[in-house]
Design an enzyme around this catalytic site. Structure first.
Site, mmCIF file in Angstrom:
data_model
loop_
_atom_site.group_PDB
_atom_site.id
_atom_site.type_symbol
_atom_site.label_atom_id
_atom_site.label_comp_id
_atom_site.label_asym_id
_atom_site.label_seq_id
_atom_site.Cartn_x
_atom_site.Cartn_y
_atom_site.Cartn_z
ATOM 1 C CG LEU A 137 -1.913 -1.106 1.400
ATOM 2 C CD1 LEU A 137 -2.644 -0.977 2.737
ATOM 3 C CD2 LEU A 137 -2.913 -1.107 0.248
ATOM 4 C CG ASP A 138 0.500 4.148 -3.007
ATOM 5 O OD1 ASP A 138 1.339 3.339 -3.437
ATOM 6 O OD2 ASP A 138 -0.414 4.632 -3.698
ATOM 7 C CE LYS A 139 5.256 9.125 4.586
ATOM 8 N NZ LYS A 139 6.188 10.267 4.392
ATOM 9 C CB THR A 141 -2.965 3.824 0.624
ATOM 10 O OG1 THR A 141 -2.930 4.678 -0.517
ATOM 11 C CG2 THR A 141 -4.191 2.930 0.528
ATOM 12 N NE ARG A 236 -2.000 8.069 -5.219
ATOM 13 C CZ ARG A 236 -0.765 8.318 -4.799
ATOM 14 N NH1 ARG A 236 0.000 7.335 -4.344
ATOM 15 N NH2 ARG A 236 -0.276 9.543 -4.880
#
EC number: 5.4.99.23
Length: 324
Positions: A137-139, A141, A236
Protein backbone atom coordinates in the site's frame (compact mmCIF):
# COMPACT_ATOMS: atom_id res chain seq x y z
CA UNK A 1 20.44 -19.53 2.87
CA UNK A 2 17.00 -21.00 2.11
CA UNK A 3 16.48 -22.64 -1.27
CA UNK A 4 13.26 -22.13 -3.18
CA UNK A 5 11.80 -23.38 -6.44
CA UNK A 6 9.60 -21.04 -8.44
CA UNK A 7 7.40 -22.33 -11.24
CA UNK A 8 4.99 -20.73 -13.67
CA UNK A 9 3.69 -20.94 -17.21
CA UNK A 10 4.29 -18.27 -19.83
CA UNK A 11 0.94 -16.73 -20.71
CA UNK A 12 -0.31 -16.47 -24.31
CA UNK A 13 -0.37 -12.67 -24.15
CA UNK A 14 3.36 -12.69 -23.30
CA UNK A 15 4.30 -14.19 -26.67
CA UNK A 16 7.23 -12.34 -28.22
CA UNK A 17 8.37 -10.76 -24.94
CA UNK A 18 11.93 -10.93 -23.65
CA UNK A 19 12.53 -13.64 -21.08
CA UNK A 20 13.60 -11.19 -18.36
CA UNK A 21 10.49 -9.07 -18.87
CA UNK A 22 8.30 -12.18 -18.74
CA UNK A 23 9.87 -13.34 -15.49
CA UNK A 24 9.41 -9.88 -13.98
CA UNK A 25 5.68 -10.14 -14.70
CA UNK A 26 5.37 -13.74 -13.48
CA UNK A 27 7.41 -13.22 -10.31
CA UNK A 28 6.81 -9.59 -9.26
CA UNK A 29 8.09 -10.21 -5.72
CA UNK A 30 11.63 -10.26 -7.17
CA UNK A 31 13.42 -7.35 -8.81
CA UNK A 32 14.17 -7.45 -12.53
CA UNK A 33 17.90 -7.18 -11.84
CA UNK A 34 17.79 -10.21 -9.54
CA UNK A 35 15.85 -12.21 -12.14
CA UNK A 36 18.37 -11.26 -14.81
CA UNK A 37 21.18 -12.44 -12.55
CA UNK A 38 19.45 -15.79 -12.13
CA UNK A 39 19.01 -16.12 -15.91
CA UNK A 40 22.68 -15.44 -16.56
CA UNK A 41 23.67 -17.89 -13.79
CA UNK A 42 21.90 -20.79 -15.60
CA UNK A 43 19.27 -21.06 -12.88
CA UNK A 44 16.24 -20.67 -15.16
CA UNK A 45 14.73 -23.58 -17.05
CA UNK A 46 12.36 -23.14 -19.96
CA UNK A 47 10.61 -26.45 -20.76
CA UNK A 48 13.39 -28.28 -18.88
CA UNK A 49 16.15 -26.57 -20.90
CA UNK A 50 18.42 -23.93 -19.37
CA UNK A 51 17.57 -20.43 -20.65
CA UNK A 52 20.46 -18.06 -19.93
CA UNK A 53 19.90 -15.18 -22.35
CA UNK A 54 17.75 -12.38 -20.84
CA UNK A 55 16.69 -11.06 -24.25
CA UNK A 56 15.55 -14.48 -25.49
CA UNK A 57 11.97 -14.28 -26.78
CA UNK A 58 9.25 -16.49 -25.33
CA UNK A 59 6.49 -18.08 -27.38
CA UNK A 60 3.76 -18.60 -24.78
CA UNK A 61 2.88 -21.80 -22.98
CA UNK A 62 6.41 -22.70 -21.87
CA UNK A 63 6.92 -24.11 -18.37
CA UNK A 64 9.33 -22.05 -16.28
CA UNK A 65 11.24 -23.37 -13.28
CA UNK A 66 13.79 -21.48 -11.18
CA UNK A 67 15.66 -23.09 -8.27
CA UNK A 68 17.74 -20.63 -6.27
CA UNK A 69 19.12 -19.78 -2.89
CA UNK A 70 17.71 -16.46 -1.75
CA UNK A 71 19.31 -13.91 0.51
CA UNK A 72 17.49 -13.23 3.72
CA UNK A 73 16.47 -9.77 4.93
CA UNK A 74 19.01 -9.51 7.77
CA UNK A 75 20.56 -6.47 6.06
CA UNK A 76 17.56 -4.51 7.38
CA UNK A 77 17.29 -3.71 11.06
CA UNK A 78 14.36 -4.94 13.18
CA UNK A 79 12.55 -1.97 14.71
CA UNK A 80 9.98 -1.90 17.49
CA UNK A 81 7.27 -0.24 15.41
CA UNK A 82 3.72 -1.07 16.51
CA UNK A 83 1.70 -3.14 14.05
CA UNK A 84 -2.09 -3.27 14.08
CA UNK A 85 -2.41 -7.03 13.57
CA UNK A 86 -5.88 -8.10 12.47
CA UNK A 87 -5.03 -11.80 12.14
CA UNK A 88 -2.00 -14.05 12.58
CA UNK A 89 -1.25 -17.76 12.43
CA UNK A 90 1.81 -19.89 11.60
CA UNK A 91 1.75 -18.88 7.92
CA UNK A 92 0.36 -15.37 7.45
CA UNK A 93 -0.10 -12.03 9.14
CA UNK A 94 -2.84 -9.57 8.17
CA UNK A 95 -2.23 -5.98 9.26
CA UNK A 96 -4.22 -2.77 9.15
CA UNK A 97 -1.61 -0.25 7.95
CA UNK A 98 -1.89 3.34 9.18
CA UNK A 99 -1.08 6.42 7.13
CA UNK A 100 2.46 7.80 7.06
CA UNK A 101 4.00 4.32 7.11
CA UNK A 102 6.11 3.09 4.17
CA UNK A 103 5.87 -0.65 3.46
CA UNK A 104 9.41 -1.46 2.25
CA UNK A 105 12.74 0.36 2.70
CA UNK A 106 13.91 2.29 -0.31
CA UNK A 107 15.43 5.56 -1.44
CA UNK A 108 14.57 8.18 1.15
CA UNK A 109 13.10 5.57 3.51
CA UNK A 110 15.95 3.31 4.70
CA UNK A 111 14.11 2.32 7.87
CA UNK A 112 10.93 2.95 9.86
CA UNK A 113 8.91 0.72 7.53
CA UNK A 114 6.46 -2.17 7.77
CA UNK A 115 9.33 -4.50 6.85
CA UNK A 116 11.43 -3.30 9.79
CA UNK A 117 8.44 -3.79 12.07
CA UNK A 118 7.87 -7.33 10.77
CA UNK A 119 11.50 -8.28 11.43
CA UNK A 120 11.06 -7.21 15.05
CA UNK A 121 7.65 -8.83 15.49
CA UNK A 122 8.64 -12.19 13.96
CA UNK A 123 12.44 -12.51 13.46
CA UNK A 124 12.28 -15.77 11.38
CA UNK A 125 10.53 -13.79 8.64
CA UNK A 126 14.02 -12.54 7.69
CA UNK A 127 14.43 -15.82 5.78
CA UNK A 128 11.51 -14.96 3.50
CA UNK A 129 12.18 -12.64 0.53
CA UNK A 130 11.04 -9.08 1.27
CA UNK A 131 10.13 -10.30 4.76
CA UNK A 132 7.02 -11.94 3.34
CA UNK A 133 5.57 -8.81 1.76
CA UNK A 134 3.57 -9.83 -1.33
CA UNK A 135 1.72 -6.59 -2.09
CA UNK A 136 2.03 -3.01 -0.96
CA UNK A 137 0.00 0.00 0.00
CA UNK A 138 1.26 3.50 -0.67
CA UNK A 139 2.68 5.41 2.30
CA UNK A 140 -0.51 7.43 2.77
CA UNK A 141 -3.00 4.69 1.89
CA UNK A 142 -4.44 2.93 4.93
CA UNK A 143 -5.92 -0.51 5.40
CA UNK A 144 -5.42 -4.24 5.00
CA UNK A 145 -2.28 -6.04 3.85
CA UNK A 146 -1.42 -9.73 3.99
CA UNK A 147 2.15 -10.85 4.71
CA UNK A 148 3.58 -14.39 4.40
CA UNK A 149 5.59 -15.82 7.30
CA UNK A 150 7.06 -18.68 5.24
CA UNK A 151 8.37 -19.13 1.71
CA UNK A 152 5.64 -21.68 0.74
CA UNK A 153 2.95 -19.26 1.92
CA UNK A 154 4.55 -16.38 0.02
CA UNK A 155 4.85 -18.40 -3.18
CA UNK A 156 1.18 -19.38 -3.04
CA UNK A 157 -0.05 -15.87 -2.22
CA UNK A 158 1.96 -14.35 -5.07
CA UNK A 159 0.57 -16.94 -7.46
CA UNK A 160 -3.00 -16.25 -6.28
CA UNK A 161 -2.46 -12.53 -6.79
CA UNK A 162 -1.27 -13.17 -10.33
CA UNK A 163 -4.29 -15.37 -11.01
CA UNK A 164 -6.60 -12.68 -9.56
CA UNK A 165 -7.84 -15.02 -6.85
CA UNK A 166 -7.36 -12.53 -4.01
CA UNK A 167 -10.09 -9.91 -3.60
CA UNK A 168 -9.12 -6.43 -2.42
CA UNK A 169 -11.72 -3.72 -1.95
CA UNK A 170 -11.16 -0.07 -1.12
CA UNK A 171 -13.13 2.97 -0.08
CA UNK A 172 -12.20 6.30 -1.59
CA UNK A 173 -13.43 9.83 -2.13
CA UNK A 174 -13.08 11.06 -5.72
CA UNK A 175 -13.27 14.60 -7.02
CA UNK A 176 -16.37 15.48 -9.00
CA UNK A 177 -19.94 14.19 -9.01
CA UNK A 178 -20.15 10.67 -10.41
CA UNK A 179 -23.58 9.32 -11.28
CA UNK A 180 -22.93 5.64 -11.96
CA UNK A 181 -20.41 2.91 -11.30
CA UNK A 182 -18.24 1.27 -13.91
CA UNK A 183 -14.91 -0.28 -14.77
CA UNK A 184 -11.62 1.27 -15.83
CA UNK A 185 -9.79 -1.20 -18.06
CA UNK A 186 -6.64 0.66 -19.07
CA UNK A 187 -3.07 -0.72 -19.20
CA UNK A 188 -0.46 1.02 -17.08
CA UNK A 189 3.29 1.64 -17.27
CA UNK A 190 5.93 3.89 -15.76
CA UNK A 191 5.42 7.56 -16.58
CA UNK A 192 7.52 8.54 -19.59
CA UNK A 193 9.37 11.36 -17.83
CA UNK A 194 8.52 11.08 -14.11
CA UNK A 195 9.93 7.64 -13.38
CA UNK A 196 8.56 7.38 -9.84
CA UNK A 197 5.00 7.80 -11.16
CA UNK A 198 2.70 5.59 -13.19
CA UNK A 199 0.47 6.41 -16.15
CA UNK A 200 -2.07 4.87 -18.48
CA UNK A 201 -0.16 3.63 -21.52
CA UNK A 202 -1.35 1.46 -24.43
CA UNK A 203 1.80 -0.69 -24.20
CA UNK A 204 1.61 -1.09 -20.42
CA UNK A 205 0.56 -4.05 -18.31
CA UNK A 206 -3.16 -4.89 -18.03
CA UNK A 207 -4.90 -3.00 -15.21
CA UNK A 208 -8.58 -3.28 -14.28
CA UNK A 209 -10.43 -1.35 -11.55
CA UNK A 210 -14.13 -1.73 -10.77
CA UNK A 211 -15.99 0.98 -8.86
CA UNK A 212 -19.48 1.76 -7.61
CA UNK A 213 -21.06 4.83 -6.08
CA UNK A 214 -21.65 4.82 -2.32
CA UNK A 215 -22.64 8.43 -1.76
CA UNK A 216 -22.62 11.79 -3.52
CA UNK A 217 -21.62 15.11 -1.98
CA UNK A 218 -21.09 18.56 -3.42
CA UNK A 219 -18.15 18.23 -5.82
CA UNK A 220 -17.14 14.82 -4.43
CA UNK A 221 -18.20 11.17 -4.58
CA UNK A 222 -17.63 8.35 -2.11
CA UNK A 223 -16.67 5.12 -3.90
CA UNK A 224 -16.21 1.42 -3.23
CA UNK A 225 -13.57 -0.04 -5.56
CA UNK A 226 -12.35 -3.55 -6.29
CA UNK A 227 -8.97 -4.30 -7.82
CA UNK A 228 -8.82 -7.00 -10.46
CA UNK A 229 -5.09 -6.37 -10.94
CA UNK A 230 -2.59 -4.75 -8.61
CA UNK A 231 -0.43 -2.24 -10.44
CA UNK A 232 1.46 0.45 -8.55
CA UNK A 233 -0.83 3.45 -7.84
CA UNK A 234 -3.55 1.70 -9.88
CA UNK A 235 -6.65 3.22 -8.30
CA UNK A 236 -5.09 6.67 -8.15
CA UNK A 237 -4.02 6.58 -11.81
CA UNK A 238 -7.27 5.08 -13.10
CA UNK A 239 -9.48 7.58 -11.30
CA UNK A 240 -7.35 10.48 -12.51
CA UNK A 241 -7.56 9.03 -16.02
CA UNK A 242 -11.36 9.30 -15.99
CA UNK A 243 -11.10 12.87 -14.64
CA UNK A 244 -12.07 11.96 -11.06
CA UNK A 245 -8.78 11.98 -9.13
CA UNK A 246 -8.91 11.04 -5.48
CA UNK A 247 -9.41 13.85 -3.02
CA UNK A 248 -6.09 14.85 -1.50
CA UNK A 249 -3.96 13.11 -4.15
CA UNK A 250 -1.69 15.96 -5.15
CA UNK A 251 0.52 13.64 -7.20
CA UNK A 252 -2.23 12.74 -9.65
CA UNK A 253 -4.29 15.92 -9.58
CA UNK A 254 -6.64 15.52 -6.64
CA UNK A 255 -6.09 18.90 -5.03
CA UNK A 256 -9.06 20.18 -3.01
CA UNK A 257 -11.80 21.67 -5.18
CA UNK A 258 -14.17 23.15 -2.63
CA UNK A 259 -17.77 23.80 -3.69
CA UNK A 260 -19.22 27.30 -3.71
CA UNK A 261 -20.04 28.99 -0.42
CA UNK A 262 -18.31 26.30 1.64
CA UNK A 263 -17.98 27.10 5.34
CA UNK A 264 -14.61 27.84 6.88
CA UNK A 265 -14.92 24.73 9.06
CA UNK A 266 -15.39 22.58 5.96
CA UNK A 267 -12.47 24.27 4.21
CA UNK A 268 -10.29 23.60 7.26
CA UNK A 269 -11.08 19.86 7.11
CA UNK A 270 -10.14 19.78 3.41
CA UNK A 271 -6.89 21.65 4.03
CA UNK A 272 -5.93 19.32 6.88
CA UNK A 273 -6.57 16.12 4.91
CA UNK A 274 -3.08 15.85 3.46
CA UNK A 275 -3.21 12.45 1.77
CA UNK A 276 -5.17 10.58 -0.88
CA UNK A 277 -8.59 9.53 0.43
CA UNK A 278 -8.03 5.80 -0.02
CA UNK A 279 -8.48 2.92 2.43
CA UNK A 280 -8.13 -0.84 1.86
CA UNK A 281 -11.32 -1.90 3.61
CA UNK A 282 -11.71 -5.58 2.71
CA UNK A 283 -9.40 -8.50 1.94
CA UNK A 284 -10.57 -12.00 0.95
CA UNK A 285 -8.35 -14.94 0.06
CA UNK A 286 -7.88 -18.68 0.31
CA UNK A 287 -5.40 -19.45 3.07
CA UNK A 288 -2.15 -20.30 1.25
CA UNK A 289 -1.60 -23.53 3.24
CA UNK A 290 -5.03 -24.78 4.40
CA UNK A 291 -7.08 -23.47 1.47
CA UNK A 292 -9.74 -22.10 3.84
CA UNK A 293 -11.52 -19.00 2.51
CA UNK A 294 -10.88 -16.07 4.84
CA UNK A 295 -12.14 -12.48 4.88
CA UNK A 296 -11.24 -9.40 6.90
CA UNK A 297 -12.58 -5.86 7.19
CA UNK A 298 -10.78 -2.75 8.47
CA UNK A 299 -12.86 0.18 9.75
CA UNK A 300 -12.22 3.59 8.26
CA UNK A 301 -9.48 5.53 10.09
CA UNK A 302 -10.45 8.59 12.12
CA UNK A 303 -9.24 11.17 9.59
CA UNK A 304 -11.29 9.48 6.85
CA UNK A 305 -14.39 9.44 9.06
CA UNK A 306 -13.90 13.13 9.87
CA UNK A 307 -13.62 13.89 6.16
CA UNK A 308 -16.84 12.01 5.34
CA UNK A 309 -18.69 13.74 8.17
CA UNK A 310 -17.56 17.13 6.88
CA UNK A 311 -18.57 16.28 3.30
CA UNK A 312 -21.98 15.11 4.45
CA UNK A 313 -22.52 18.16 6.65
CA UNK A 314 -21.61 20.47 3.77
CA UNK A 315 -24.01 18.59 1.48
CA UNK A 316 -26.91 18.87 3.95
CA UNK A 317 -26.19 22.54 4.63
CA UNK A 318 -26.50 23.38 0.93
CA UNK A 319 -29.05 20.75 -0.10
CA UNK A 320 -31.67 23.33 -1.04
CA UNK A 321 -29.24 24.93 -3.51
CA UNK A 322 -28.55 21.74 -5.46
CA UNK A 323 -30.06 21.35 -8.92
CA UNK A 324 -29.40 17.64 -9.47
Amino acid sequence: MPQITLSAEVQPEQMGQRLDQTLAELFPEYSRSRLKTWIEADLVKLNDHIANIPREKVLGGEKIEITVEVEDETRFEPENIPLNIVYEDNDIIVINKPKDLVVHPGAGNPNGTVLNALLYHYPPIAEVPRAGIVHRLDKDTTGLMVVAKTIPAQTKLVRDLQKRKITREYEAVASGIMTKGGTVDQPMARHATKRTLMAVHPMGKPAVTHYRIMENYRNYTRLRLRLETGRTHQIRVHMAHIAHPLLGDQTYGGRPRPPKNASEDFMEVLRNFKRQALHAVMLRLAHPITGEMMEWYAPLPDDFVELLNALKADYLEHQDELDY
